[in-house]
Design an enzyme around this catalytic site. Structure first.
Site, PDB file in Angstrom:
ATOM      1  N   ASP A 267       0.870  -1.178   0.000  1.00 35.79           N
ATOM      2  CA  ASP A 267       0.000   0.000   0.000  1.00 35.79           C
ATOM      3  C   ASP A 267       0.906   1.226   0.000  1.00 35.79           C
ATOM      4  OD1 ASP A 267      -2.267   1.781   0.457  1.00 35.79           O
ATOM      5  OD2 ASP A 267      -3.338   0.033   1.201  1.00 35.79           O
ATOM      6  N   ASP A 268       0.390   2.367   0.440  1.00 40.65           N
ATOM      7  CA  ASP A 268       1.187   3.591   0.420  1.00 40.65           C
ATOM      8  C   ASP A 268       2.435   3.440   1.300  1.00 40.65           C
ATOM      9  OD1 ASP A 268      -0.848   4.848  -1.134  1.00 40.65           O
ATOM     10  OD2 ASP A 268      -1.974   5.233   0.704  1.00 40.65           O
TER      11      ASP A 268
END
Length: 483
Positions: A267-268
């Site tokens: 993810d980020d």
């Protein structure tokens, strides 16, 4: 690479192995110096040297409290007993708990104030697979519910209402053993939010540094409702297809410094947050005075740095510089939606290099997940004064995807001194812009009509320093590991 790539037959993981090798070649000598500088001087337990916000008068070893480092015996009670005993020394110079070489299986445990948790370079904390060792904890007031499900579980290393707490080591490892959690999440078998590796709430003077985090069940580091936070020299590794394994998430925090980190994530790599819809609006605590610098990120399906989507307490005065992103979906991305309210403003980005990226610039006004149906559809976010400069991006699919909100445009966008080299087969619409306003200068290829070229300008980046940038760590050492 076993932690990063448990399934070596995966073509995506093979690509990531190659890209990591490329990253190290790109960094070259600088990375070698980075490793030499960030590794604390760790010798046998009778001599430990490291840097911290504050040094401690007392120290103890986990084995003093019955800890067993065989990778099979639960140490949850040993951690609890040790920290409970050492908490009594807070007023007498504080205490440090050393996790020595070994594999230390444990469930969730709580930190205390004026305390250092030190993880030896040859120590590995293993997250327990016994769900009974992960107690359920109160819902975060700015979220109104857990992120995955209505409830939420405590993090592996957890702390709330603390002052002067340090989690550091000789680049020791915390392994969340997240694969079973990822499987249950994907299969819809969980009715609580998965645990994080490190979560600190309502605290000040926080340091998290010199650790390797692997295979978190969900987010890796989450500081929320905190002030005066230093996060540095962190390595965070997760399979690039693992769900929601954000690297570092500062959330409703003031005066935070994140620097010199290497993150591979599903993810980020970094997600800046401040609460979710009406709950974040009501709690009203922004993330502000944040500096992020010298970050290297690999995340094929997410952002290098995301602002949002949970930004309903506001995000302002964020300074991002000296960033490298390899095979990452986007650069610094803004994620918001109708119902979020609040603001993202005064964002400054400079000196960023990317290689193999889908979107260099990405702003989304329709990131529409909500905690429940109680959000206010009239709560529109204010996105303004967003500044990017001095960016080189190679092998790019789209220069930009900038999507504001109808009747609520994103304004004050400034992009200057940017060179984008497109992939051999770029998309036809290189700049996709709707409901945005701003200017560009010296940008190649030229931007959309909503961001017209102006005479040579340099988008602003603050010249002042944030208070957290002047916080210096102290040199700490212990001559004996016995309290």
């Amino acid at each position: 690479m076993e932690y990063l790539c448990p399934n070596l037959k995966s073509s995506r993981n093979s690509q990531v192995i190659e890209l990591i090798s490329t990253t190290f070649l790109l960094l070259g000598l600088a990375l070698c110096l980075h490793v030499a500088e960030c590794t604390p001087k760790t010798t046998p337990l009778d001599k430990i040297e490291f840097s911290a916000l504050n040094c401690r008068k007392h120290s103890a070893v986990l084995t003093d409290f019955g800890g067993v480092g065989d990778g099979k015996t639960s140490n949850t009670k040993a951690f609890a007993s040790a920290i409970n005993k050492l908490s009594g020394l807070a007023s007498d110079g504080g205490a440090m708990l050393i996790v020595p070489p070994g594999k230390w299986l444990t469930g969730s445990f709580n930190l205390t104030s004026h305390f250092t948790l030190y993880i030896h370079k040859d120590a590995v904390l293993l997250g327990s697979q016994d769900e009974s060792e992960w107690p359920e904890v109160a819902i975060l007031p700015s979220y109104g519910r857990g992120r995955d499900a209505p409830g939420r579980l405590s993090s592996l290393i957890f702390g709330t209402n603390l002052t002067d707490v340090v989690v550091t080591g000789g680049n020791g490892t915390i392994d969340g053993q997240g694969a079973p959690w990822w499987k249950k999440f994907r299969n819809g078998e969980l009715n609580v939010t998965r645990p994080y590796l490190i979560q600190i709430l309502f605290s000040n003077q926080v340091q998290i540094s010199n650790l390797t985090l692997v295979n978190s069940p969900s987010w890796n580091v989450h500081t929320i409702y905190c002030s005066d936070v230093v996060i540095q020299w962190m390595t965070v590794l997760a399979p690039v297809d693992s769900p929601n394994t954000d690297g570092i998430n500062p959330d409703s925090c003031t005066n935070t410094r994140i620097e010199d980190c290497f993150i591979v994530s599903g993810d980020d790599c970094i997600a800046v947050k401040s609460g979710w819809d009406q709950y974040g609006n009501k709690f009203g605590m922004p993330t502000q005075q944040l500096v992020i610098r010298r970050l290297t990120c690999i995340s094929p399906d997410s952002a290098t740095v995301a602002l949002g989507s949970e930004m309903s307490g506001g995000i302002q005065d964020v300074r991002i510089e000296d960033i490298t992103a390899i095979n990452t979906q986007s650069g610094v991305r803004i994620k918001t939606a109708v119902g979020r309210g609040a603001f993202v403003r005064d964002i400054y980005v400079r000196r960023m290099f990317t290689k193999t990226m889908e979107y260099v610039f990405w702003m989304t006004g329709s990131y529409g997940s909500h905690p429940d149906n109680g959000f206010d559809p009239k709560a529109l976010p204010e996105i303004k004064r967003i500044n990017y400069r001095d960016i080189v991006a190679e092998n790019v699919t789209f220069a930009a995807r900038l999507e504001g909100i109808s009747n609520d445009p994103f304004t004050g966008i400034c992009i200057s001194n940017v060179t984008i080299t497109l992939t051999k087969k770029p998309k036809k619409l290189i700049w996709n812009c709707t409901n945005v306003e701003g200017v560009t200068s010296n940008v190649t290829p030229p931007a959309c009509d909503l961001l017209p070229e102006k005479k040579p300008i340099e988008c602003p980046f603050p010249e002042d320093r944030l208070p957290i940038e002047d916080v210096k760590l102290k040199s700490c050492s212990i001559a004996s590991a016995v309290a």
